[in-house]
Design a protein around this motif. Structure first.
Motif, PDB file in Angstrom:
ATOM      1  N   GLY A 162       0.805  -1.216   0.000  1.00 14.29           N
ATOM      2  CA  GLY A 162       0.000   0.000   0.000  1.00 14.29           C
ATOM      3  C   GLY A 162       0.837   1.264   0.000  1.00 14.29           C
ATOM      4  N   LYS A 163       2.020   1.195   0.587  1.00 15.81           N
ATOM      5  CA  LYS A 163       2.915   2.359   0.566  1.00 15.81           C
ATOM      6  C   LYS A 163       3.504   2.563  -0.828  1.00 15.81           C
ATOM      7  CE  LYS A 163       5.501   3.500   4.096  1.00 15.81           C
ATOM      8  NZ  LYS A 163       4.894   4.646   4.742  1.00 15.81           N
ATOM      9  N   MET A 164       3.582   1.489  -1.610  1.00 20.39           N
ATOM     10  CA  MET A 164       4.128   1.579  -2.969  1.00 20.39           C
ATOM     11  C   MET A 164       3.037   1.875  -3.987  1.00 20.39           C
ATOM     12  SD  MET A 164       6.830  -1.630  -2.944  1.00 20.39           S
ATOM     13  CE  MET A 164       5.511  -2.807  -3.139  1.00 20.39           C
ATOM     14  N   ASN A 165       1.812   1.456  -3.693  1.00 23.02           N
ATOM     15  CA  ASN A 165       0.726   1.565  -4.655  1.00 23.02           C
ATOM     16  C   ASN A 165      -0.518   2.055  -3.925  1.00 23.02           C
ATOM     17  OD1 ASN A 165      -1.459   1.062  -6.347  1.00 23.02           O
ATOM     18  ND2 ASN A 165      -0.392  -0.632  -7.344  1.00 23.02           N
ATOM     19  N   ASN A 166      -0.926   3.258  -4.212  1.00 25.75           N
ATOM     20  CA  ASN A 166      -2.034   3.879  -3.486  1.00 25.75           C
ATOM     21  C   ASN A 166      -3.399   3.604  -4.123  1.00 25.75           C
ATOM     22  OD1 ASN A 166      -3.088   5.378  -1.396  1.00 25.75           O
ATOM     23  ND2 ASN A 166      -2.835   7.323  -2.448  1.00 25.75           N
ATOM     24  N   ASP A 167      -3.498   2.599  -4.953  1.00 17.97           N
ATOM     25  CA  ASP A 167      -4.749   2.265  -5.634  1.00 17.97           C
ATOM     26  C   ASP A 167      -5.660   1.507  -4.668  1.00 17.97           C
ATOM     27  OD1 ASP A 167      -6.803   1.188  -7.167  1.00 17.97           O
ATOM     28  OD2 ASP A 167      -5.494   0.672  -8.849  1.00 17.97           O
ATOM     29  N   LYS A 168      -6.629   2.197  -4.104  1.00 18.30           N
ATOM     30  CA  LYS A 168      -7.503   1.586  -3.082  1.00 18.30           C
ATOM     31  C   LYS A 168      -8.342   0.453  -3.654  1.00 18.30           C
ATOM     32  CE  LYS A 168      -7.488   5.378   0.043  1.00 18.30           C
ATOM     33  NZ  LYS A 168      -8.096   6.419   0.759  1.00 18.30           N
ATOM     34  N   SER A 169      -8.724   0.570  -4.903  1.00 16.70           N
ATOM     35  CA  SER A 169      -9.493  -0.500  -5.532  1.00 16.70           C
ATOM     36  C   SER A 169      -8.662  -1.785  -5.607  1.00 16.70           C
ATOM     37  CB  SER A 169      -9.936  -0.063  -6.929  1.00 16.70           C
ATOM     38  OG  SER A 169     -10.587  -1.115  -7.584  1.00 16.70           O
ATOM     39  N   LEU A 170      -7.405  -1.640  -5.993  1.00 22.52           N
ATOM     40  CA  LEU A 170      -6.515  -2.789  -6.056  1.00 22.52           C
ATOM     41  C   LEU A 170      -6.284  -3.373  -4.658  1.00 22.52           C
ATOM     42  CD1 LEU A 170      -4.630  -4.684  -7.600  1.00 22.52           C
ATOM     43  CD2 LEU A 170      -2.823  -2.939  -7.381  1.00 22.52           C
ATOM     44  N   LEU A 171      -6.098  -2.509  -3.677  1.00 20.78           N
ATOM     45  CA  LEU A 171      -5.908  -2.983  -2.302  1.00 20.78           C
ATOM     46  C   LEU A 171      -7.140  -3.731  -1.811  1.00 20.78           C
ATOM     47  CD1 LEU A 171      -4.051   0.055  -0.696  1.00 20.78           C
ATOM     48  CD2 LEU A 171      -3.111  -2.223  -1.117  1.00 20.78           C
ATOM     49  N   ASN A 172      -8.320  -3.208  -2.105  1.00 21.52           N
ATOM     50  CA  ASN A 172      -9.555  -3.896  -1.714  1.00 21.52           C
ATOM     51  C   ASN A 172      -9.636  -5.272  -2.365  1.00 21.52           C
ATOM     52  OD1 ASN A 172     -11.337  -2.440   0.140  1.00 21.52           O
ATOM     53  ND2 ASN A 172     -11.236  -0.802  -1.371  1.00 21.52           N
ATOM     54  N   THR A 173      -9.252  -5.360  -3.635  1.00 23.75           N
ATOM     55  CA  THR A 173      -9.251  -6.648  -4.334  1.00 23.75           C
ATOM     56  C   THR A 173      -8.287  -7.618  -3.664  1.00 23.75           C
ATOM     57  OG1 THR A 173      -9.837  -5.614  -6.436  1.00 23.75           O
ATOM     58  CG2 THR A 173      -8.777  -7.777  -6.541  1.00 23.75           C
ATOM     59  N   LYS A 174      -7.097  -7.136  -3.329  1.00 28.50           N
ATOM     60  CA  LYS A 174      -6.095  -7.990  -2.689  1.00 28.50           C
ATOM     61  C   LYS A 174      -6.576  -8.469  -1.315  1.00 28.50           C
ATOM     62  CE  LYS A 174      -3.212  -7.985  -6.013  1.00 28.50           C
ATOM     63  NZ  LYS A 174      -3.180  -9.204  -6.815  1.00 28.50           N
ATOM     64  N   ILE A 175      -7.293  -7.622  -0.599  1.00 28.24           N
ATOM     65  CA  ILE A 175      -7.835  -8.016   0.705  1.00 28.24           C
ATOM     66  C   ILE A 175      -8.899  -9.098   0.525  1.00 28.24           C
ATOM     67  CG2 ILE A 175      -9.219  -7.220   2.679  1.00 28.24           C
ATOM     68  CD1 ILE A 175      -7.631  -4.501   2.332  1.00 28.24           C
ATOM     69  N   GLU A 176      -9.773  -8.931  -0.452  1.00 31.48           N
ATOM     70  CA  GLU A 176     -10.784  -9.963  -0.735  1.00 31.48           C
ATOM     71  C   GLU A 176     -10.110 -11.289  -1.058  1.00 31.48           C
ATOM     72  OE1 GLU A 176     -14.181  -9.911  -0.596  1.00 31.48           O
ATOM     73  OE2 GLU A 176     -14.106  -7.876   0.207  1.00 31.48           O
ATOM     74  N   GLU A 177      -9.020 -11.222  -1.813  1.00 32.66           N
ATOM     75  CA  GLU A 177      -8.325 -12.438  -2.234  1.00 32.66           C
ATOM     76  C   GLU A 177      -7.704 -13.206  -1.069  1.00 32.66           C
ATOM     77  OE1 GLU A 177      -5.595 -11.135  -5.262  1.00 32.66           O
ATOM     78  OE2 GLU A 177      -7.162 -11.015  -6.777  1.00 32.66           O
ATOM     79  N   ILE A 178      -7.396 -12.518   0.013  1.00 27.42           N
ATOM     80  CA  ILE A 178      -6.853 -13.223   1.187  1.00 27.42           C
ATOM     81  C   ILE A 178      -7.794 -14.335   1.616  1.00 27.42           C
ATOM     82  CG2 ILE A 178      -6.369 -13.014   3.673  1.00 27.42           C
ATOM     83  CD1 ILE A 178      -5.441 -10.150   3.151  1.00 27.42           C
ATOM     84  N   PHE A 179      -9.084 -14.053   1.554  1.00 27.87           N
ATOM     85  CA  PHE A 179     -10.095 -14.964   2.087  1.00 27.87           C
ATOM     86  C   PHE A 179     -10.679 -15.905   1.037  1.00 27.87           C
ATOM     87  CE2 PHE A 179      -9.791 -11.238   4.755  1.00 27.87           C
ATOM     88  CZ  PHE A 179      -9.623 -11.805   6.011  1.00 27.87           C
ATOM     89  N   THR A 180     -10.190 -15.804  -0.197  1.00 29.52           N
ATOM     90  CA  THR A 180     -10.684 -16.701  -1.245  1.00 29.52           C
ATOM     91  C   THR A 180      -9.578 -17.606  -1.790  1.00 29.52           C
ATOM     92  OG1 THR A 180     -10.345 -15.005  -2.941  1.00 29.52           O
ATOM     93  CG2 THR A 180     -12.549 -15.160  -1.952  1.00 29.52           C
TER      94      THR A 180
END
Length: 194
Positions: A172-190
């Motif tokens: 997140g410090k390297m890439n401020n794209d919140k949409s991408l971060l949200n996707t990556k968070i969803e992927e943790i649980f899938t």
């Protein structure tokens, strides 16, 4: 007549937490602390024993904030998985702008300190363990509710979650794209191991 304390201990600890979180242990000088918390070195030593003593209280405060936030997320969500996702989002996305440093203070501390500060490293590891224990309890609850397969190892999932949070905070410090971060968070649980 006894001298009365002229400071609010919790406010001092909160200010010190933010300063240590921002600068790290070594980069925070006694002068920085004195300026931030408005206490002279003698008063700091009198109240906390040392710079290390104040740092330990800051670590405790940070851990308590994280555990409180985790419980708040659980209280606000019917689904345990949704609560865990909300907590990860708060840790990864909100800390980009709301925290003194986008990194987890505990992870930053473990990364910064060397053997000469083994006591502080050990203290930090205990606090990380407390958070992992809370994750374990929530994952067991999710298993009981049928949200997570009962065959999954709860300790492995808790460790995986801590690793993902640390990694995503760095990402997140390297890439401020919140949409991408949200996707990556969803992927943790899938994705594996969930």
């Amino acid at each position: 007549m006894a001298k009365t304390t002229k400071y609010d201990r919790q406010k001092v600890i909160e200010k010190a937490t933010n300063l240590y979180w921002k600068n790290g242990f070594h980069a925070t000088s006694m002068r920085n602390l004195q300026d931030e918390i408005d206490m002279r070195p003698g008063s700091i030593y009198g109240a906390f024993g040392s710079k290390e003593g104040l740092f330990k209280e800051a670590l405790r405060n940070y851990t308590d904030m994280a555990l409180s936030q985790l419980q708040k997320c659980r209280d606000e969500h019917e689904s345990v998985i949704d609560a865990l996702k909300a907590f990860v989002k708060a840790q990864v996305i909100d800390t980009q702008t709301d925290a003194p440093n986008g990194m987890c203070m505990l992870a930053k501390t473990v990364g910064e300190l060397t053997e000469e500060n083994q006591d502080l490293i050990d203290t930090t590891k205990v606090h990380l363990g407390e958070i992992a224990s809370k994750f374990i309890l929530l994952i067991k609850e999710a298993q009981a509710l049928g949200e997570i397969d009962k065959d999954k190892n709860v300790e492995d999932l808790a460790i995986h979650l801590q690793i993902q949070i640390a990694g995503l905070r760095t990402f997140g410090k390297m890439n401020n794209d919140k949409s991408l971060l949200n996707t990556k968070i969803e992927e943790i649980f899938t994705h594996y191991p969930f």
